[in-house]
Design a protein around this motif. Structure first.
Motif, PDB file in Angstrom:
ATOM      1  N   ARG A 198       0.960  -1.321  -0.163  1.00 11.61           N
ATOM      2  CA  ARG A 198      -0.039  -0.015   0.312  1.00 11.61           C
ATOM      3  C   ARG A 198       0.851   0.919   0.201  1.00 11.61           C
ATOM      4  O   ARG A 198       0.266   2.050  -0.564  1.00 11.61           O
ATOM      5  N   ALA A 199       2.217   1.146   0.924  1.00 13.38           N
ATOM      6  CA  ALA A 199       2.832   2.413   1.027  1.00 13.38           C
ATOM      7  C   ALA A 199       3.473   2.958  -0.476  1.00 13.38           C
ATOM      8  O   ALA A 199       3.445   3.549  -0.552  1.00 13.38           O
ATOM      9  N   ILE A 200       3.693   1.922  -1.397  1.00 16.49           N
ATOM     10  CA  ILE A 200       4.812   1.804  -2.768  1.00 16.49           C
ATOM     11  C   ILE A 200       3.833   2.475  -3.822  1.00 16.49           C
ATOM     12  O   ILE A 200       3.800   3.044  -4.315  1.00 16.49           O
ATOM     13  N   GLN A 201       2.555   1.268  -3.827  1.00 17.80           N
ATOM     14  CA  GLN A 201       1.112   1.801  -4.676  1.00 17.80           C
ATOM     15  C   GLN A 201       1.315   3.545  -4.118  1.00 17.80           C
ATOM     16  O   GLN A 201       0.853   4.450  -5.360  1.00 17.80           O
ATOM     17  N   ARG A 202       1.234   4.225  -3.109  1.00 23.63           N
ATOM     18  CA  ARG A 202       0.931   5.258  -2.347  1.00 23.63           C
ATOM     19  C   ARG A 202       2.435   6.650  -3.109  1.00 23.63           C
ATOM     20  O   ARG A 202       1.876   6.877  -3.646  1.00 23.63           O
ATOM     21  N   ASP A 203       2.706   5.984  -3.374  1.00 18.02           N
ATOM     22  CA  ASP A 203       4.532   6.586  -3.204  1.00 18.02           C
ATOM     23  C   ASP A 203       4.177   7.198  -4.752  1.00 18.02           C
ATOM     24  O   ASP A 203       4.106   8.020  -5.626  1.00 18.02           O
ATOM     25  N   LEU A 204       4.083   6.079  -5.887  1.00 15.77           N
ATOM     26  CA  LEU A 204       4.319   5.545  -6.687  1.00 15.77           C
ATOM     27  C   LEU A 204       3.239   6.586  -7.814  1.00 15.77           C
ATOM     28  O   LEU A 204       3.152   7.158  -9.191  1.00 15.77           O
ATOM     29  N   ARG A 205       2.019   6.398  -7.196  1.00 13.18           N
ATOM     30  CA  ARG A 205       0.830   7.730  -7.543  1.00 13.18           C
ATOM     31  C   ARG A 205       1.094   8.985  -6.895  1.00 13.18           C
ATOM     32  O   ARG A 205       1.494   9.930  -8.081  1.00 13.18           O
ATOM     33  N   ARG A 206       1.889   9.187  -5.895  1.00 11.52           N
ATOM     34  CA  ARG A 206       2.462  10.508  -5.878  1.00 11.52           C
ATOM     35  C   ARG A 206       3.730  11.268  -6.843  1.00 11.52           C
ATOM     36  O   ARG A 206       3.807  12.090  -7.157  1.00 11.52           O
ATOM     37  N   LEU A 207       4.093  10.203  -7.507  1.00 12.09           N
ATOM     38  CA  LEU A 207       5.188  10.312  -7.868  1.00 12.09           C
ATOM     39  C   LEU A 207       4.929  10.307  -9.797  1.00 12.09           C
ATOM     40  O   LEU A 207       5.758  10.555 -10.759  1.00 12.09           O
ATOM     41  N   GLY A 208       3.973  10.018  -9.967  1.00 10.65           N
ATOM     42  CA  GLY A 208       2.393  10.731 -11.789  1.00 10.65           C
ATOM     43  C   GLY A 208       2.567   9.069 -12.543  1.00 10.65           C
ATOM     44  O   GLY A 208       2.466   9.405 -13.662  1.00 10.65           O
ATOM     45  N   VAL A 209       2.733   8.224 -11.129  1.00  7.52           N
ATOM     46  CA  VAL A 209       2.585   7.012 -12.522  1.00  7.52           C
ATOM     47  C   VAL A 209       1.614   6.392 -11.926  1.00  7.52           C
ATOM     48  O   VAL A 209       0.898   6.377 -10.797  1.00  7.52           O
ATOM     49  N   GLU A 210       0.828   5.979 -13.240  1.00  8.30           N
ATOM     50  CA  GLU A 210      -0.711   5.139 -13.430  1.00  8.30           C
ATOM     51  C   GLU A 210      -0.383   4.269 -12.852  1.00  8.30           C
ATOM     52  O   GLU A 210       0.178   3.386 -13.631  1.00  8.30           O
ATOM     53  N   LEU A 211      -1.629   3.556 -12.045  1.00 13.63           N
ATOM     54  CA  LEU A 211      -1.328   2.494 -11.521  1.00 13.63           C
ATOM     55  C   LEU A 211      -2.755   1.997 -12.644  1.00 13.63           C
ATOM     56  O   LEU A 211      -4.366   1.988 -12.139  1.00 13.63           O
ATOM     57  N   VAL A 212      -3.072   0.935 -13.815  1.00 18.78           N
ATOM     58  CA  VAL A 212      -4.252   0.794 -14.425  1.00 18.78           C
ATOM     59  C   VAL A 212      -4.254  -0.587 -14.605  1.00 18.78           C
ATOM     60  O   VAL A 212      -3.643  -1.970 -14.652  1.00 18.78           O
ATOM     61  N   LYS A 213      -6.124  -1.124 -14.385  1.00 19.71           N
ATOM     62  CA  LYS A 213      -6.782  -2.338 -13.915  1.00 19.71           C
ATOM     63  C   LYS A 213      -6.681  -3.002 -15.536  1.00 19.71           C
ATOM     64  O   LYS A 213      -7.312  -2.203 -15.787  1.00 19.71           O
ATOM     65  N   ARG A 214      -5.499  -3.896 -16.077  1.00 22.79           N
ATOM     66  CA  ARG A 214      -5.983  -4.275 -17.594  1.00 22.79           C
ATOM     67  C   ARG A 214      -5.101  -5.600 -17.556  1.00 22.79           C
ATOM     68  O   ARG A 214      -4.540  -6.153 -16.920  1.00 22.79           O
TER      69      ARG A 214
END
Length: 378
Positions: free
Chosen positions: A256-272
């Motif tokens: 959860r922490a890594i996903q949070r920080d990736l989003r803060r860095l502008g990384v999109e997490l796309v469900k596909r």
């Protein structure tokens, strides 16, 4: 969701602050000097009553007899970097093999965005290092935490079920040692910073001191040898007990922490979900890092991949239980949501059905180990 401009360019200020904060150095790893266990160390004994079980988990480890696949492949206009096959070492090796995969990705033609396939520990580490090195990133996955195989991982930092003996070579060992060193350093930097990474005593029990193995040689500079604590009056039915510092990663907190920080860095997490390589070849990104783990068997026809099924039984959390333990195939790992008991290793089994008989054997094994009332010889 990040705008298209944020995705392509990122936020320099935000990236700098998040990266610097997450990777602030910490004290060096504990050494073997003196006694690792404090004089007042006590072993909290878990209540193993079956009615206290709160959850049962099953996961499939992606094993390749020859080890992790790190290889570039041309697929039309797309450069595909394969990064999978970690066996039981996905979390342990994630940052180290991610750096090796990122080196391959950055050597590919073009300077545009990079796609990462897979939302587990390996995929997220790969996305982070790509972003850290200045590349825009988008992560595609059919599952993100809390629904990934990585969420199920017990995640004591130690390489296991990684490569068959016949494939071990000096070159492979050198690559693994490099990956383990880098990964260990990265996890160490996260201790005490809200990522669920902690150093705990690891207790190893047996009839005699263990003979150092292949993995121990790889880790010689990272983990000190076990100290004999057989005379400490620990509550175990075992002729020998050893202790060493060990890292434990609380995977739900960590992911959860890594996903949070990736989003803060502008990384999109796309469900596909991808069903065929052709769907990957038409992505807007022309460099793609494949971190789909066991999914690569179906998606890319890798017949070398084989599942190793493992299951865990979870008891309620106990704040007094602050150690990890291993004895033969048994292991115990505490984390925020509960105490994990394992383990099982069913090679070639791709089912996710929970084995009640195996759970009974594990509970009985721990009862005997702790010499609890009602256990054999208890």
């Amino acid at each position: 969701m990040a705008s298209r401009r944020q995705f392509l360019l990122g936020s320099t200020a935000l990236a700098g602050s998040v990266l610097a904060g997450a990777w602030r150095p910490v004290a060096s790893a504990p050494t073997a000097a003196g006694s690792f266990l404090p004089a007042d160390f006590t072993v909290a004994v878990p209540d193993l009553a079956p009615e206290r079980i709160v959850r049962r988990l099953v996961g499939l480890r992606p094993f390749r007899p020859m080890g992790v696949r790190l290889e570039a492949e041309a697929m039309g206009r797309t450069t595909l970097i394969h990064h999978y096959g970690h066996g039981g070492s996905g979390v342990t090796l994630s940052w180290g093999t991610a750096r090796q995969a990122v080196d391959l990705a950055l050597a590919a033609p073009g300077r545009g965005p990079v796609a990462v396939l897979g939302g587990g520990a390996v995929g997220l580490a790969t996305a982070w290092l790509l972003r850290e090195r200045g590349r825009p990133v988008r992560v595609y996955a059919d599952r993100f935490s809390p629904d990934t195989t990585s969420d199920v991982a017990a995640a004591r930092w130690f390489p296991s079920q990684l490569v068959d003996t016949g494939f071990r070579t000096p070159e492979l060992e050198a690559r693994l040692r490099e990956a383990l060193l880098f990964s260990h350093q990265r996890f160490r930097r996260l201790i005490g910073r809200g990522y669920g990474v902690a150093v705990l005593p690891h207790l190893r029990l047996g009839s005699q001191p263990p003979t150092p193995g292949w993995a121990d040689a790889l880790l010689a500079d990272l983990i000190p040898p076990f100290q004999d604590v057989s005379d400490r009056g620990l509550p175990f039915r075992a002729a020998w007990a050893g202790a060493a510092p060990g890292m434990l990663i609380d995977m739900p907190l960590y992911l959860r922490a890594i996903q949070r920080d990736l989003r803060r860095l502008g990384v999109e997490l796309v469900k596909r979900r991808f069903e065929a390589p052709g769907e990957i070849a038409v992505l807007p990104e022309t460099v793609v890092v494949n971190c789909t783990g066991l999914g690569s068997a179906a998606l890319f026809g890798d017949t070398d991949l084989a599942p190793i099924k493992g299951q865990l039984t979870m008891l309620p959390p106990d704040p007094l239980l602050r150690y990890t333990l291993s004895a033969g195939s048994l292991y115990l790992h505490p984390r925020s949501e509960g105490i994990l008991l394992g383990g099982t290793y069913e090679s070639g089994d791709d089912t996710t059905t929970f084995d009640a008989a195996a759970e009974t054997r594990i509970l009985e094994g721990f009862s005997e180990l702790y010499a609890l009332p009602g256990s054999a010889q208890g």
